[in-house]
Design a protein around this motif. Structure first.
Motif, PDB file in Angstrom:
ATOM      1  N   LEU A 161       5.049   0.566 -20.282  1.00  0.00           N
ATOM      2  CA  LEU A 161       5.196   0.785 -18.563  1.00  0.00           C
ATOM      3  C   LEU A 161       4.252   0.804 -18.158  1.00  0.00           C
ATOM      4  CD1 LEU A 161       9.085   1.584 -18.061  1.00  0.00           C
ATOM      5  CD2 LEU A 161       8.055  -0.869 -18.274  1.00  0.00           C
ATOM      6  N   SER A 162       3.984   0.326 -16.208  1.00  0.00           N
ATOM      7  CA  SER A 162       3.188   0.437 -15.902  1.00  0.00           C
ATOM      8  C   SER A 162       3.450   2.165 -14.787  1.00  0.00           C
ATOM      9  CB  SER A 162       2.874  -0.507 -14.590  1.00  0.00           C
ATOM     10  OG  SER A 162       4.072  -0.403 -13.463  1.00  0.00           O
ATOM     11  N   PRO A 163       2.800   3.007 -14.634  1.00  0.00           N
ATOM     12  CA  PRO A 163       3.403   4.252 -13.157  1.00  0.00           C
ATOM     13  C   PRO A 163       4.841   3.308 -12.465  1.00  0.00           C
ATOM     14  CG  PRO A 163       0.920   4.017 -13.356  1.00  0.00           C
ATOM     15  CD  PRO A 163       1.617   2.762 -14.320  1.00  0.00           C
ATOM     16  N   LEU A 164       4.391   2.431 -11.379  1.00  0.00           N
ATOM     17  CA  LEU A 164       5.094   1.911 -10.545  1.00  0.00           C
ATOM     18  C   LEU A 164       6.399   1.660 -11.461  1.00  0.00           C
ATOM     19  CD1 LEU A 164       6.548   1.655  -7.695  1.00  0.00           C
ATOM     20  CD2 LEU A 164       5.014  -1.029  -8.112  1.00  0.00           C
ATOM     21  N   ALA A 165       6.700   1.110 -12.883  1.00  0.00           N
ATOM     22  CA  ALA A 165       8.188   0.682 -13.387  1.00  0.00           C
ATOM     23  C   ALA A 165       8.564   1.493 -13.676  1.00  0.00           C
ATOM     24  CB  ALA A 165       7.477  -0.141 -14.358  1.00  0.00           C
ATOM     25  N   LYS A 166       7.869   2.572 -14.228  1.00  0.00           N
ATOM     26  CA  LYS A 166       8.287   3.699 -14.627  1.00  0.00           C
ATOM     27  C   LYS A 166       8.814   4.832 -13.275  1.00  0.00           C
ATOM     28  CE  LYS A 166       5.658   5.437 -18.682  1.00  0.00           C
ATOM     29  NZ  LYS A 166       4.672   6.624 -19.010  1.00  0.00           N
ATOM     30  N   THR A 167       8.356   4.997 -12.236  1.00  0.00           N
ATOM     31  CA  THR A 167       8.869   5.259 -11.288  1.00  0.00           C
ATOM     32  C   THR A 167      10.108   4.830 -10.361  1.00  0.00           C
ATOM     33  OG1 THR A 167       7.039   6.672 -10.258  1.00  0.00           O
ATOM     34  CG2 THR A 167       8.824   6.117  -8.450  1.00  0.00           C
ATOM     35  N   ALA A 168      10.210   3.174 -10.228  1.00  0.00           N
ATOM     36  CA  ALA A 168      11.061   2.348 -10.166  1.00  0.00           C
ATOM     37  C   ALA A 168      12.606   2.742 -11.346  1.00  0.00           C
ATOM     38  CB  ALA A 168      11.196   1.060  -9.965  1.00  0.00           C
ATOM     39  N   ILE A 169      12.509   2.557 -12.300  1.00  0.00           N
ATOM     40  CA  ILE A 169      13.502   2.507 -13.390  1.00  0.00           C
ATOM     41  C   ILE A 169      14.521   3.445 -13.805  1.00  0.00           C
ATOM     42  CG2 ILE A 169      13.706   2.086 -15.842  1.00  0.00           C
ATOM     43  CD1 ILE A 169      11.037  -0.284 -15.578  1.00  0.00           C
ATOM     44  N   SER A 170      12.999   5.110 -14.076  1.00  0.00           N
ATOM     45  CA  SER A 170      13.844   6.017 -13.713  1.00  0.00           C
ATOM     46  C   SER A 170      14.539   6.406 -12.153  1.00  0.00           C
ATOM     47  CB  SER A 170      12.552   7.592 -13.642  1.00  0.00           C
ATOM     48  OG  SER A 170      11.790   7.334 -14.580  1.00  0.00           O
ATOM     49  N   ARG A 171      14.703   5.784 -11.046  1.00  0.00           N
ATOM     50  CA  ARG A 171      15.486   6.036  -9.958  1.00  0.00           C
ATOM     51  C   ARG A 171      16.567   5.165  -9.912  1.00  0.00           C
ATOM     52  NH1 ARG A 171      11.050   5.728  -4.747  1.00  0.00           N
ATOM     53  NH2 ARG A 171       9.977   7.267  -5.628  1.00  0.00           N
ATOM     54  N   ILE A 172      16.789   4.073 -10.888  1.00  0.00           N
ATOM     55  CA  ILE A 172      17.975   3.767 -11.585  1.00  0.00           C
ATOM     56  C   ILE A 172      19.383   4.031 -12.417  1.00  0.00           C
ATOM     57  CG2 ILE A 172      19.398   1.414 -12.209  1.00  0.00           C
ATOM     58  CD1 ILE A 172      15.973  -0.027 -12.428  1.00  0.00           C
ATOM     59  N   PRO A 219       0.802  -1.522  -0.006  1.00  0.00           N
ATOM     60  CA  PRO A 219      -0.549   0.176   0.268  1.00  0.00           C
ATOM     61  C   PRO A 219       1.067   1.265   0.179  1.00  0.00           C
ATOM     62  CG  PRO A 219       0.303  -0.620   2.359  1.00  0.00           C
ATOM     63  CD  PRO A 219       0.519  -2.039   1.405  1.00  0.00           C
ATOM     64  N   ASP A 220       2.017   1.340   0.416  1.00  0.00           N
ATOM     65  CA  ASP A 220       2.635   2.097   0.526  1.00  0.00           C
ATOM     66  C   ASP A 220       4.164   2.603  -0.928  1.00  0.00           C
ATOM     67  OD1 ASP A 220       4.781   4.428   0.745  1.00  0.00           O
ATOM     68  OD2 ASP A 220       5.877   3.923   2.973  1.00  0.00           O
ATOM     69  N   LYS A 221       3.475   3.099  -1.622  1.00  0.00           N
ATOM     70  CA  LYS A 221       3.628   2.882  -3.192  1.00  0.00           C
ATOM     71  C   LYS A 221       4.946   3.955  -2.886  1.00  0.00           C
ATOM     72  CE  LYS A 221       0.637   1.852  -4.679  1.00  0.00           C
ATOM     73  NZ  LYS A 221       0.435  -0.391  -4.770  1.00  0.00           N
ATOM     74  N   GLU A 222       5.907   4.436  -2.125  1.00  0.00           N
ATOM     75  CA  GLU A 222       7.454   5.431  -2.105  1.00  0.00           C
ATOM     76  C   GLU A 222       7.409   3.450  -2.038  1.00  0.00           C
ATOM     77  OE1 GLU A 222      10.556   6.641  -2.376  1.00  0.00           O
ATOM     78  OE2 GLU A 222       8.213   7.239  -2.684  1.00  0.00           O
ATOM     79  N   VAL A 223       7.371   2.408  -0.802  1.00  0.00           N
ATOM     80  CA  VAL A 223       7.951   1.233  -0.691  1.00  0.00           C
ATOM     81  C   VAL A 223       7.951   0.236  -1.686  1.00  0.00           C
ATOM     82  CG1 VAL A 223       7.752  -0.902   1.236  1.00  0.00           C
ATOM     83  CG2 VAL A 223       7.608   1.815   1.726  1.00  0.00           C
ATOM     84  N   ALA A 224       6.867   0.152  -2.069  1.00  0.00           N
ATOM     85  CA  ALA A 224       7.044   0.018  -3.142  1.00  0.00           C
ATOM     86  C   ALA A 224       8.291  -0.420  -4.278  1.00  0.00           C
ATOM     87  CB  ALA A 224       5.218  -0.163  -3.834  1.00  0.00           C
ATOM     88  N   ALA A 225       8.157   1.134  -5.023  1.00  0.00           N
ATOM     89  CA  ALA A 225       8.879   1.903  -6.039  1.00  0.00           C
ATOM     90  C   ALA A 225      10.642   1.547  -5.288  1.00  0.00           C
ATOM     91  CB  ALA A 225       8.675   3.366  -6.228  1.00  0.00           C
ATOM     92  N   GLU A 226      10.812   1.409  -4.289  1.00  0.00           N
ATOM     93  CA  GLU A 226      12.853   1.358  -3.988  1.00  0.00           C
ATOM     94  C   GLU A 226      12.794  -0.447  -3.848  1.00  0.00           C
ATOM     95  OE1 GLU A 226      16.060   1.807  -2.840  1.00  0.00           O
ATOM     96  OE2 GLU A 226      14.613   4.165  -4.276  1.00  0.00           O
ATOM     97  N   GLY A 227      11.210  -1.444  -3.328  1.00  0.00           N
ATOM     98  CA  GLY A 227      11.352  -2.576  -3.829  1.00  0.00           C
ATOM     99  C   GLY A 227      11.346  -2.922  -5.445  1.00  0.00           C
ATOM    100  N   MET A 228      11.249  -2.516  -6.537  1.00  0.00           N
ATOM    101  CA  MET A 228      11.359  -3.088  -7.162  1.00  0.00           C
ATOM    102  C   MET A 228      12.134  -2.206  -7.896  1.00  0.00           C
ATOM    103  SD  MET A 228       8.688  -1.975 -10.225  1.00  0.00           S
ATOM    104  CE  MET A 228       9.090  -2.547 -12.085  1.00  0.00           C
ATOM    105  N   ARG A 229      12.776  -0.918  -7.581  1.00  0.00           N
ATOM    106  CA  ARG A 229      14.294  -0.890  -8.135  1.00  0.00           C
ATOM    107  C   ARG A 229      15.383  -1.425  -7.668  1.00  0.00           C
ATOM    108  NH1 ARG A 229      18.144   1.640  -6.760  1.00  0.00           N
ATOM    109  NH2 ARG A 229      18.290   1.233  -4.406  1.00  0.00           N
ATOM    110  N   ASN A 230      15.460  -1.619  -6.058  1.00  0.00           N
ATOM    111  CA  ASN A 230      16.336  -2.733  -5.914  1.00  0.00           C
ATOM    112  C   ASN A 230      16.659  -4.351  -6.581  1.00  0.00           C
ATOM    113  OD1 ASN A 230      17.672  -0.881  -4.329  1.00  0.00           O
ATOM    114  ND2 ASN A 230      15.860  -1.381  -2.494  1.00  0.00           N
ATOM    115  N   HIS A 231      15.194  -4.677  -6.494  1.00  0.00           N
ATOM    116  CA  HIS A 231      15.243  -5.456  -7.640  1.00  0.00           C
ATOM    117  C   HIS A 231      15.794  -5.280  -9.117  1.00  0.00           C
ATOM    118  CE1 HIS A 231      14.061  -9.408  -8.382  1.00  0.00           C
ATOM    119  NE2 HIS A 231      13.208  -9.358  -9.682  1.00  0.00           N
TER     120      HIS A 231
END
Length: 73
Positions: A60-71, A23-35
């Motif tokens: 890409l889904s919004p979460l995927a865009k966010t996470a990958i942009s952070r990489i 439910p915490d999208k910040e945690v979700a984005a960081e988890g995906m980025r790390n993965h």
């Protein structure tokens, strides 16, 4: 899109579906980025980052865009 990038987009969206359960999208984005940062080959990471840069992450889904942009940051 090329078949290679289509595959990477599908993989990224599958990963985002898993992390999106948090439910915490910040945690979700960081988890995906790390993965992706730890699990994907450098060529795969460069290709998906280029896809975001050159094609605004089409497909890409919004979460995927966010996470990958952070990489790439």
């Amino acid at each position: 899109m090329s078949s290679n990038i289509d595959t990477l987009v599908k993989m990224a969206n599958d990963i985002s579906n898993f992390f999106n359960a948090d439910p915490d999208k910040e945690v979700a984005a960081e988890g995906m980025r790390n993965h992706i940062a730890k699990s994907w080959d450098i060529r795969m990471r460069k290709a998906i980052i280029a896809h975001i840069t050159q094609h605004d992450g089409e497909g890409l889904s919004p979460l995927a865009k966010t996470a990958i942009s952070r990489i790439s940051a």
